[in-house]
Design a protein around this motif. Structure first.
Motif, PDB file in Angstrom:
ATOM      1  N   UNK A 186       0.779  -1.258  -0.057  1.00 34.04           N
ATOM      2  CA  UNK A 186       0.107   0.009  -0.048  1.00 34.04           C
ATOM      3  C   UNK A 186       0.849   1.280  -0.042  1.00 34.04           C
ATOM      4  N   UNK A 187       1.716   1.297   1.005  1.00 29.14           N
ATOM      5  CA  UNK A 187       3.031   2.529   0.912  1.00 29.14           C
ATOM      6  C   UNK A 187       3.521   2.645  -0.355  1.00 29.14           C
ATOM      7  N   UNK A 188       4.134   1.427  -0.997  1.00 27.86           N
ATOM      8  CA  UNK A 188       4.536   1.666  -2.397  1.00 27.86           C
ATOM      9  C   UNK A 188       3.954   1.939  -3.537  1.00 27.86           C
ATOM     10  N   UNK A 189       2.412   1.750  -3.527  1.00 21.16           N
ATOM     11  CA  UNK A 189       1.826   1.820  -4.499  1.00 21.16           C
ATOM     12  C   UNK A 189       0.894   3.229  -4.306  1.00 21.16           C
ATOM     13  N   UNK A 190       1.601   3.976  -3.584  1.00 15.04           N
ATOM     14  CA  UNK A 190       0.564   5.357  -3.530  1.00 15.04           C
ATOM     15  C   UNK A 190       1.327   6.530  -4.782  1.00 15.04           C
ATOM     16  N   UNK A 191       1.116   6.317  -5.853  1.00 18.51           N
ATOM     17  CA  UNK A 191       1.719   7.216  -6.937  1.00 18.51           C
ATOM     18  C   UNK A 191       0.303   7.869  -7.275  1.00 18.51           C
TER      19      UNK A 191
END
Length: 191
Positions: A186-191
């Motif tokens: 979730x953190x790494x896909x907050x684009x």
């Protein structure tokens, strides 16, 4: 979609199923006893076939081990490909499931032993121990690239893989691994 067995003679389907079952039993036996202590007799017993029948299929313990690990890795990669191809689902959910297919299934008492046997015997396995992880990274990178573009995708994919490896070594259960992995993805896909 038709089954891969359609049009194949029943004996060929039975041989493939038998081989798959023997390789699954072998992987479990190697996990239970370790590569060195596992015997062809134990594998034959676990697979419910005779020892000569096992030697008919595989001429040595090394060949059997290599085939069992190769089958497992190929099955894992195929599952990851299917999961990531389901573009009707959100990418974070597909990524969590892909990592679960690749690494999450190998968390827990017996399954941890499978991973340890593989890691402890890389020379027995040949190039599959390099090609399968490389293919996994490519699949993750490609799935991310669809959403972020190609530039950021490799770094995000490698960070997810590193996170998964770290979590795998910390996790006492598959559930713990998946809970933490969801947060990371979730953190790494907050684009």
């Amino acid at each position: 979609m038709s089954s891969p067995d359609v049009g194949r003679p029943p004996s060929a389907v039975a041989d493939t199923s038998r081989r798959t079952m023997v390789l699954d039993a072998a992987l479990t036996t190697f996990a239970r006893f370790g590569y060195r202590k596992a015997s062809m007799e134990e594998v034959a017993r676990a697979a419910h076939i005779s020892r000569p029948g096992l030697y008919f299929l595989f001429s040595s313990k090394e060949e059997l081990f290599r085939a069992a690990v190769t089958q497992a890795l190929e099955r894992d990669i195929a599952a990851v490909e299917r999961v990531l191809a389901d573009t009707g689902r959100p990418l974070p959910k597909r990524l969590v499931e892909a990592f679960d297919q690749w690494a999450g299934r190998y968390i827990g008492p017996l399954t941890r032993d499978v991973a340890e046997v593989v890691e402890a015997n890389p020379g027995l396995l040949g190039e599959i121990v390099e090609t399968a992880p490389r293919r996994f990274e490519e699949l993750i990178t490609d799935a991310i690239a669809v959403e972020t573009g190609r530039a950021a995708a490799p770094d995000v994919a490698r960070t997810m893989i590193s996170t998964s490896i770290g979590l795998k070594h910390q996790a006492s259960s598959r559930e713990f691994y998946l809970e933490r992995l969801k947060v990371a993805i979730d953190l790494l896909t907050r684009w």
